[in-house]
Scaffold this active site. Sequence first.
Site, PDB file in Angstrom:
ATOM      1  N   SER A  45       0.833  -1.197   0.000  1.00 39.08           N
ATOM      2  CA  SER A  45       0.000   0.000   0.000  1.00 39.08           C
ATOM      3  C   SER A  45       0.875   1.258   0.000  1.00 39.08           C
ATOM      4  CB  SER A  45      -0.950  -0.054   1.195  1.00 39.08           C
ATOM      5  OG  SER A  45      -1.952   0.932   1.135  1.00 39.08           O
ATOM      6  N   ASP A  91      -8.327  -4.311  -7.052  1.00 39.67           N
ATOM      7  CA  ASP A  91      -7.935  -3.345  -6.023  1.00 39.67           C
ATOM      8  C   ASP A  91      -7.886  -1.943  -6.622  1.00 39.67           C
ATOM      9  OD1 ASP A  91      -6.917  -2.072  -3.822  1.00 39.67           O
ATOM     10  OD2 ASP A  91      -4.947  -3.040  -3.903  1.00 39.67           O
ATOM     11  N   HIS A 113      -7.747  -5.135  -1.098  1.00 42.54           N
ATOM     12  CA  HIS A 113      -6.463  -4.476  -0.876  1.00 42.54           C
ATOM     13  C   HIS A 113      -5.612  -5.188   0.178  1.00 42.54           C
ATOM     14  CE1 HIS A 113      -3.667  -1.155  -0.989  1.00 42.54           C
ATOM     15  NE2 HIS A 113      -3.836  -0.869   0.279  1.00 42.54           N
TER      16      HIS A 113
END
Length: 519
Positions: free
Chosen positions: A310, A373, A429
Amino acid sequence: MAISQSSTILPFKSYLHNPPLQCLPLFTQKSRLHFFDNQVGRPAHMHLVKPQLSYLHKLDRTTKSLTTPHVLSKPITDLKTDTATPTEHDIHEPSRLSDRWRDFHGENDWAGLLDPMDPLFRSELIRYGEMAQACYDAFDFDPFSKYCGSCRFTPREFLARLGMDSSGYEVTRYLYATADINLPNFLKRSRWPQVWSKNANWIGYVDVSNDEKSRVLGRRDITVAWRGTVTRLEWVADLMDFLRPISADKIPCPDPTIKVESGFLDLYTDKNDECSFCKYSAREQVLTEVKRLMEMYPDEEMSVTITGHSLGSALAIVSGYDIVETGINVMDDSRVVPVCVYSFSGPRVGNVRFKERVEMLGLKVLRVVNVHDVVPKSPGCFFNEGMPRVVMKAAAGLPWCYSHVGVELALDHKSSPFLKPDADAVCAHNLEAHLHLLDGYHGKGLRFGLSSGRDHALVNKGCDFLKDDYLVPPNWRQDENKGMVRDEDGRWIQPERPKLDDHPDDMYLQLSQFGLGMN
């Protein structure tokens, strides 16, 4: 079980690696796999598949994942996905990691390793993904803890507390960033007036392979793991979403047209002179530690591997670029130490010129993404690498024209029969979900099949992604009594934790010796 100093139960490693004898698999007449726990007198797990038992896996010391039977299975429901054939798992020429590490590190841009998926490289990729996952497992997210925003463990005990004590690495440095920048959904603060730090957040660590592990790897490996975001995606909206020259932050870039997203640069380069933890920027911390470790092993084969998920993926790419741009990875004898980034579910970081500069400098980046995602699709929703070249050239000067870097390994959570196909954006995610998908990925068009026996229950550790058939509750990893313990008088309190070290006493000297100066 690994128990923290605040009586935090971390059950996700120990029990899985050492299952009680009564939890051995039994096969019913209907050929469905059950796990029975005689202590509670009920099925502990039900895997609704028709099994074809191959063999019982022993502990996988590479991925620290274990010890379920290797079951080549076909789902009962009419799914488009399936497991791979036995030959893909079990019939391949044995190879040594020490002989192949340069290929795995991206020397040839992972050609021939991703489709079909190389089994040994898969285990390495999962291993580095678990190093990034360790950042989440060790981070104190609780706003009702006075240690919110810090690491739960000291560097010395970090890996052991997370069940990774046999990883073959030693943590040498923690990384901190100032919490004063505009990323409220990434940087966490305690609600209490008395806190460990009012200005800092723990954002990762540096570790290095020990002698035994280095012999297995074929080199001394320095790893940097950056913390990302695990439960909320609002940080994407927090991004200023405009590019600025990377040289504006005193990173020695010769081309002012090379630009990176402004928020990433702030997180990487900002500092607060009034805070002992963030009086040096994350940039200064990571560069000095990588250089210090390289100088400790001047005669050895070495590598620098950077991993993150991320927002941590963006920091991994920026720091990887910084290392090769500043020449930190060049030894005194002019040998160039290869630098590689394993990015998990990361956003776009910079513009096309940044991408071209990364490629020219030889930084290798492998991006693992879930096609469903939203994070890898931002920023740069309108102008990005997917646009025609002529459009990108015309838009090159715009402050919101982005391009991904490196090689992409695209996974699809709808290929896994374990996962809910219509799960929310947070599930898509999730890093543990990405590691699950990696374990089952064998190549484009090939059926999904878990290869190492990595426990699928880990997926639900911090989300609600597994199908209900598997009887794994969502968000099951929780702190016992929210970290409260009884003191000697029987009163419930938040216990004190050992004081975390901030920075080496000779940090300023290191910056000067390595030619980094003070921003």
